[in-house]
Scaffold this motif. Structure first.
Motif, mmCIF file in Angstrom:
data_model
loop_
_atom_site.group_PDB
_atom_site.id
_atom_site.type_symbol
_atom_site.label_atom_id
_atom_site.label_comp_id
_atom_site.label_asym_id
_atom_site.label_seq_id
_atom_site.Cartn_x
_atom_site.Cartn_y
_atom_site.Cartn_z
ATOM 1 N N UNK A 3 0.807 -1.218 0.000
ATOM 2 C CA UNK A 3 0.000 0.000 0.000
ATOM 3 C C UNK A 3 0.843 1.273 0.000
ATOM 4 N N UNK A 4 2.169 1.127 -0.025
ATOM 5 C CA UNK A 4 3.076 2.272 -0.139
ATOM 6 C C UNK A 4 2.884 3.283 0.995
ATOM 7 N N UNK A 5 2.712 2.766 2.195
ATOM 8 C CA UNK A 5 2.534 3.637 3.355
ATOM 9 C C UNK A 5 3.832 3.876 4.125
ATOM 10 N N UNK A 29 1.713 -2.192 10.222
ATOM 11 C CA UNK A 29 2.216 -3.357 9.495
ATOM 12 C C UNK A 29 2.492 -3.030 8.037
ATOM 13 N N UNK A 30 1.763 -2.037 7.508
ATOM 14 C CA UNK A 30 1.966 -1.612 6.124
ATOM 15 C C UNK A 30 3.085 -0.577 5.992
ATOM 16 N N UNK A 31 3.730 -0.250 7.109
ATOM 17 C CA UNK A 31 4.903 0.611 7.037
ATOM 18 C C UNK A 31 4.733 2.015 7.567
ATOM 19 N N UNK A 32 3.509 2.405 7.924
ATOM 20 C CA UNK A 32 3.305 3.758 8.444
ATOM 21 C C UNK A 32 3.790 3.873 9.884
ATOM 22 N N UNK A 33 4.201 5.070 10.243
ATOM 23 C CA UNK A 33 4.410 5.399 11.651
ATOM 24 C C UNK A 33 3.048 5.806 12.199
ATOM 25 N N UNK A 34 2.609 5.127 13.233
ATOM 26 C CA UNK A 34 1.254 5.312 13.746
ATOM 27 C C UNK A 34 1.283 6.062 15.068
ATOM 28 N N UNK A 35 0.354 6.996 15.210
ATOM 29 C CA UNK A 35 0.130 7.670 16.487
ATOM 30 C C UNK A 35 -1.163 7.108 17.066
ATOM 31 N N UNK A 36 -1.031 6.325 18.122
ATOM 32 C CA UNK A 36 -2.181 5.742 18.796
ATOM 33 C C UNK A 36 -2.756 6.778 19.747
ATOM 34 N N UNK A 235 -8.693 -3.162 6.951
ATOM 35 C CA UNK A 235 -8.159 -3.281 5.607
ATOM 36 C C UNK A 235 -8.744 -2.252 4.665
ATOM 37 N N UNK A 236 -10.041 -1.984 4.797
ATOM 38 C CA UNK A 236 -10.681 -0.967 3.967
ATOM 39 C C UNK A 236 -10.128 0.417 4.288
ATOM 40 N N UNK A 237 -9.928 0.687 5.574
ATOM 41 C CA UNK A 237 -9.376 1.981 5.982
ATOM 42 C C UNK A 237 -7.958 2.148 5.454
ATOM 43 N N UNK A 238 -7.148 1.099 5.580
ATOM 44 C CA UNK A 238 -5.760 1.174 5.120
ATOM 45 C C UNK A 238 -5.698 1.455 3.622
ATOM 46 N N UNK A 244 -2.370 4.159 -3.007
ATOM 47 C CA UNK A 244 -3.049 3.316 -3.990
ATOM 48 C C UNK A 244 -4.446 3.856 -4.298
ATOM 49 N N UNK A 245 -5.042 4.574 -3.348
ATOM 50 C CA UNK A 245 -6.410 5.086 -3.503
ATOM 51 C C UNK A 245 -6.422 6.551 -3.934
ATOM 52 N N UNK A 246 -5.416 6.974 -4.677
ATOM 53 C CA UNK A 246 -5.305 8.381 -5.079
ATOM 54 C C UNK A 246 -6.537 8.916 -5.788
ATOM 55 N N UNK A 247 -7.265 8.058 -6.510
ATOM 56 C CA UNK A 247 -8.365 8.546 -7.345
ATOM 57 C C UNK A 247 -9.723 8.452 -6.652
#
Length: 262
Positions: A3-5, A29-36, A235-238, A244-247
Motif C-alpha cells: 500500500x506504499x505507506x 504493518x503496512x509501514x506507516x508510523x502510527x500515532x495511537x 483493511x478498507x481503511x488502510x 493506492x487510492x489516489x483517485x
C-alpha cells in the motif's frame, strides 16, 4: 499488495481498543508510523507497545477531543501527520427517542462529529500545503439505514457522511482526499455478548459458529451472514489511507455485508 505507506505518519483517534486498535496495527504493518490515541493512558500505551513489539513504529498521545483546548493538546502531541483517521466516537443501543435528552444529543454530536472537525481544522491545512494527505472518517451503516434505537447516534453518522463529501469538495485538486468507511456490525467483545444474548432470548444457543448467523439474521441481516471482523474493516481503511487510492475522494464505502432490513 504493497500500500506504499512506508514513510507516512498516521493519527488514529480512539485507537486504544477495538476497531481503532486494529486500524493502527494494520497501518503500522503496512509501514506507516502510527500515532495511537486514547483517553486511558495505560491502554493507549499498551496498544502502541504491541505495535512496536510486532516490528512496527508507533507513538501514542492521550487526551479528550471534546473542546478546542483539548484538541490543540492532542494535535500538538501528534505533530504533522499525512493520514488522519477519525475513529473516536461512541454509541449506546439502550437509548431511544424518549430516553435521550437534548443535552445527550448535543454531547454525542460533539464527540462523534465536532471532535473530528477540530482535528481536520488543525491537521489538514498542513497536508494541503504538502500536496498530499488522507482523511478517513469511520461512520456506520445506520446513516443509510437508521434504526429506531439510538437516534442521536444514527444522526451523527449522517453528519459524518455529509462532512466527508463537503471536505472532499473543499480539498479538490489538492492531493488530499476525504473518504468514509461505514461498517455494519463489527465483532468485538461487547458486540459478541449482545449477539449471544439476543440469540439466546430467541432460543438459539451453542458455539459462536452456531450463534452468529442466527443472531445476525435477528439484529443486522446481511448477505454475508455474519458480522465483520475488526481486521477486515481496518483493511478498507488502510486502502483509503494509502497512495493506492489516489483517485478516490468523497466516497462512502459501505462495509456491512450488504445489510438489509429483514
Amino acid at each position: 499488495m504493497d500500500l506504499h505507506l512506508t514513510g507516512k505518519r498516521a493519527l488514529v483517534t480512539g485507537s486504544s481498543s477495538g476497531l481503532g486498535a486494529a486500524i493502527a496495527a494494520l497501518l503500522a504493518a503496512e509501514g506507516a508510523t502510527v500515532v495511537v490515541h486514547g483517553r486511558d493512558a495505560d491502554r493507549t500505551a499498551a496498544v502502541a507497545a504491541r505495535i512496536r513489539d510486532a516490528g512496527g513504529t508507533a507513538d501514542h498521545v492521550v487526551g479528550p477531543l471534546d473542546s478546542d483546548t483539548a484538541a490543540d493538546a492532542v494535535a500538538d502531541q501528534a505533530g504533522p501527520v499525512d493520514v488522519l483517521v477519525n475513529n473516536a466516537g461512541y454509541f449506546d443501543l439502550s437509548r431511544d427517542w424518549w430516553s435521550t435528552t437534548p443535552d445527550e444529543w448535543l454531547a454525542i454530536y460533539n464527540t462523534n462529529v465536532v471532535a473530528g472537525v477540530r482535528l481536520i481544522r488543525r491537521l489538514v491545512p498542513a497536508m494541503r500545503e504538502r500536496r498530499w494527505g488522507r482523511v478517513v472518517q469511520i461512520g456506520s451503516a445506520t446513516a443509510a439505514h437508521p434504526i429506531a434505537q439510538q437516534p442521536h447516534y444514527n444522526a451523527t453518522n449522517s453528519a459524518r457522511e455529509n462532512l466527508t463529501r463537503s471536505l472532499a469538495r473543499e480539498l479538490r485538486e489538492s492531493g488530499v482526499t476525504s473518504n468514509l468507511v461505514a461498517p455494519g456490525g463489527i465483532l468485538t467483545e461487547r458486540s459478541r455478548e449482545r449477539f449471544t444474548a439476543v440469540a439466546a432470548a430467541n432460543g438459539v444457543t451453542g458455539t459462536w459458529e452456531e450463534v452468529e448467523p442466527a443472531a445476525v439474521r435477528l439484529l443486522a441481516p446481511n448477505d454475508i451472514g455474519r458480522v465483520a471482523r475488526p481486521e477486515e474493516v481496518a483493511g478498507a481503511v488502510a486502502y483509503l489511507a494509502s497512495p493506492v487510492a489516489d483517485f478516490l475522494t468523497g466516497v462512502t464505502l459501505r462495509f456491512d455485508g450488504h445489510w438489509y432490513h429483514g
